[in-house]
Design an enzyme around this catalytic site. Structure first.
Site, PDB file in Angstrom:
ATOM      1  N   GLY D 148       0.829  -1.196   0.000  1.00  0.00           N
ATOM      2  CA  GLY D 148       0.000   0.000   0.000  1.00  0.00           C
ATOM      3  C   GLY D 148       0.864   1.246   0.000  1.00  0.00           C
ATOM      4  CB  CYS D 149       0.203   4.655  -1.239  1.00  0.00           C
ATOM      5  SG  CYS D 149      -1.503   4.858  -0.689  1.00  0.00           S
TER       6      CYS D 149
END
Lengths: 345, 345, 345, 345
Positions: D148-149
């Site tokens: 995920g970012c």
């Protein structure tokens, strides 16, 4: 009508004072000064005020100003403030100073973070102008030191909780995000549009001058010295500060109970809005208004209390709060001229 | 106090009406409808209005509304408006409609650009609600068609000049730049943040529905049919329209003379500000206010007149203008509740 | 490898040249100058280039630079450029000048809009560096005058149409909207974030210095003098120019035919993209790239042709075009190092 | 050449994959799917890619895709991913999944935060695709779960410090600020321009799904379970995440020593840039690039370590990292096609 002079009126807090006071039913701005724009009509320098009045900027002449006005807003940089405030003080004016020069009660702290203090007598008499905490002292003060923008957003949610002992005085972290108008209107590479837009940075990491100001008020609330961590960030927007504060809980407590403590503490403070559980502040919801919105959440997994607070830095963080102080000092309704609705969207 | 209902209050013009009317000393909003949010408190849907009132959104019940209120603002989409306005009309309410349904006096033009018109009787009775032009008719109207945002910005600078014959009725070009709030609050790919931010485009090139509305009013001012070119652009900002208009001069004339003609024409119109020669409008200088700022310049080299006008599309371009119409219809001071100062910066 | 020096490398066109040339397989930047930052590593001044190279900014020493490099990009302000370019010229370097000093072929025109020209000899030898028009002359030039950003966006869509006679040489209007980076990186009140953000204005109305530059090229294309109207606007975004151009058609013609004329004219120009009918440019679609996107529409009602063009002002409007010129001058593929994809969103 | 298919290519990570892979010398995108846009040219849906290729969006046909391509990027929402990934897995393709479905190694944790997991077999075989930590495992993996970012920005600065024991595994707080593109391209009121612009809010306070993902990796680094506090904020900008992390120091240590530990840990990782002491990351300095910039500061007064990290959420936080994983899996240079310079300003 209150006869008012604004000293240093060509910055963003200056234009905001002009905007707010124009709509204030008891205020009459008789003079506004600016060395840079002396002789120029206010409406020429700030075209948003076109048609506003015939007021011209003047040079700051203390003798003239203290005769013409009983109320003085000083919106000049720190250091400049402490050289001019004593003169208005001695002339019997009542003063609301928007600089940092009279906020720190302890002279040595001031001199550690700023420079030598040249008006220690007035420093002793100044009242910290956070109305929600010092309303009574403000009412009779001759000199009010209007709080910084970051401190306003960080202190308000924490004071009731430190006061009640719900949170520890150790390990408090305030992570603040500010719009660019807080940096003022003077020329600087760092506030050019292209340097800020679509960017985001932390700055003055753990060394911003607003930290001792926050600590002063948290210590007063806790009844013991508080050392905390404060990190400001610059956000590509014009107005607003959102502060996310992390504190350690001293007891098991529900989010709702935390909300109730804060709400009860501010029950007579019209500008603090404690949001419903599950709702958190957004700068959009306070823009152009004098509100400080507060949301809270207990994270039981880590025993951490998360507080989120939002203000418009130019209103509750500066000029609106200054007018709130004026109202209290003048015995008027605290909200007079400040009961605007946030401009959203 | 004027008892007011807002029909379709959950869009950007709805919240703006709520904001403006809250500060209006003669307005009492007794109901606000929204099918989507019926039963929900207004302050829950719009947290910026937290503490505003106990008002809940309701379903639009014409019978109830026309009993509770004498004044109706309809802020629903076109087509929906013409199905509901006649009912309020027949119930004797006075109506300010913010949709496009009653703006075009010629039914065929309406039907060319929109769809079949289902309320032609009311169409004949509606007054185009641009107070600076139709103040007198508005005063006695039962139904006022509040102008579009683009048309407001384009028509105001042109009417005095067409009226006086200074510019040709041929070859007029209006190049408009609009903030995103003009597109409303409904879901659409084109108004997602990342689709708009740091972008800029022309859209509905020479085929926007506001073009016939502009032409209608320019034709009335010129006394003959006007066909013009209108190109809207979407700008990554929330509020505001800036329209740059190009017209052909019919005679040699100075910039100052043009300014004087416009200024004279609007001498009794408090919301039109004709700026000094050499100064041009900026959306920042009208934000949150009901002003339309106008600047002008004659380009002698090409015999072209350049006009620049700026409004806040949600205020003078929609809800502020609607309240201005309300004031006129109710026999109040045209500026009541609208004398705010633009929020700048 | 081409040995390259950048003179005046600390502005936005400087950092953009560094960015583009770093990815260019035949370029070797051996020196970059800045009086202000001399002695400082490039990566310290521009942290986005952290890890880029060991290059330091140096003072502009012509003797040293002209020995070290055969190719010179001058990215200094006008006036400064004409004092330094002749020295590189006489030293035998090949120069791409990004200032305005060598763009206007007519010395008197230059002196009317700027100041006395101190390098008239080089002026006579400079080639206007718009590769799509002057590719052949650029190939053999010693000095190329890189076009202005506004002119690039305005000239490209118009030249094929003036050349073919489809549009009149009279009554051309270019309404340009520019991001803020076009104003450069020097300190100025007008480019502070809070002065620009959420605002929009026209400036230098009908008196911008890029107007004679546009007229020079339109006159060349039309084969007769062209006087036109050019109005620039400042938009709250960092990069990009969108120009909406209005021209009078000399004959009845379809939008598609117009598109075909432009497309045919640029069939060997890899950076001009003529969009499909009904599609119009958006700055978002060219950001970070060297493309100029063009859309067209005939408005039969008013006999007006509407052209919309978009570029990234720092790439096709400045540094990318400069590298395109370098490629042509050096006999390389015109697109070398420039075949990036626009960064969208 | 690597034959590649992108499944779910019409969102922001899809267009970013197309942009990056187009410049990748070993990549050949043979198919890109989108149910919504099936049959439409890629360049029609994303005009920034005009002229890019003749590729059309197709419906996701696993049989066809797994025959045409050996490498699959799945850029569909979680839940959709776990229904399609096993099919590609069984067909022998090597897969980089950009969803959350294969990131959490513990099935129960996944099911607590998301829903029932329908592909537990593949879950056991998936490698967490953070190359700086799992480079070796990624090289031989058939299925890589792209991080995920938010986790990418939070994990990278912390892992070396937890690993070395310099910071406590208790009391870690990550305050993240994200641009809007992280929310994807689907329609939602919360990502409309006017709902985001000039606003700022915390959301999913202490309950965001990326928290267990961060905790999983911090626990692995610490060698014991880590519970931490993670608060995401939405910022009015398109790209980028800046995470400010607060950790408790277990020993007295200098800022420089902390920097050295991080730097040493990532000495073979080309995309981690540890900034000089006193310099802190800015989203502007990583935009469009695959860098993760890290700055550090010890606050001795409160024994707190402050870490600031910045990434472009669409590049290092999604599509760039996915291509980095592709390079490693294919035995290519990790940086191939990713050595772009950040677009600044």
């Amino acid at each position: 009508m209150l006869r008012i002079a604004i000293v240093g009126g060509s910055g963003y807090t200056g234009i905001e004072l002009l905007r707010i006071l124009k709509l204030h039913p008891q205020a009459n701005v008789v003079a506004v000064t600016s060395r840079k724009y002396a002789g120029h009509p206010v409406e020429e320098v700030f075209p948003s005020l076109h048609g506003y009045s015939d007021l011209l900027f003047t040079k700051p002449d203390v003798t003239y100003l203290s005769k013409s006005a009983e109320w003085i807003f000083t919106a000049v940089p720190h250091k400049a403030a402490m050289s001019i405030v004593p003169q208005f003080f001695d002339a019997g004016c009542r003063i609301i100073d928007l600089s940092a020069d009279f906020r720190l009660r302890d002279r040595r702290t001031y001199e550690t973070w700023y420079q030598a203090h040249t008006a220690p007598e007035q420093l002793d008499k100044a009242i910290y102008g956070l109305p929600e905490i010092y309303r009574k002292d403000i009412a009779s003060a001759q000199l009010v030191a209007n709080p910084g923008c970051y401190p306003t957003s960080a202190i308000l949610p924490l004071v009731p909780l430190l006061h009640s002992g719900i949170i520890s005085s150790q390990g408090i972290i305030a992570d603040s995000k500010s719009g660019v108008s807080g940096a003022g209107r003077s020329l600087s590479m760092g506030t050019l549009f292209c340097e800020v837009n679509e960017g985001l940075k932390a700055y003055k990491v753990a060394e911003h001058r607003h930290m001792p100001e926050i600590e002063q008020e948290l210590s007063a609330a806790a009844g013991k010295p508080v050392a905390m961590t404060f990190i400001p960030h610059l956000i590509p927007m014009t107005r607003g500060i959102l502060t996310t504060t992390y504190a350690r809980l001293t007891e098991e407590i529900s989010t709702d109970k935390v909300r109730v403590v804060i709400k009860e503490f501010y029950k007579d403070s019209p500008f603090v809005r404690v949001l419903p559980e599950g709702t958190f502040p957004n700068i959009s919801y306070v823009r152009g208004s004098n509100f400080c919105d507060i949301g809270a959440k207990v994270d039981g997994r880590t025993n951490t209390l998360i507080l989120v607070s939002a203000i418009d830095n130019l209103v509750k963080g500066a000029s609106g709060q200054a007018v709130q102080n004026l109202n209290i000092m003048a015995g008027l309704n605290e909200s007079l001229g400040l009961d605007t609705i946030p401009l959203c969207p």
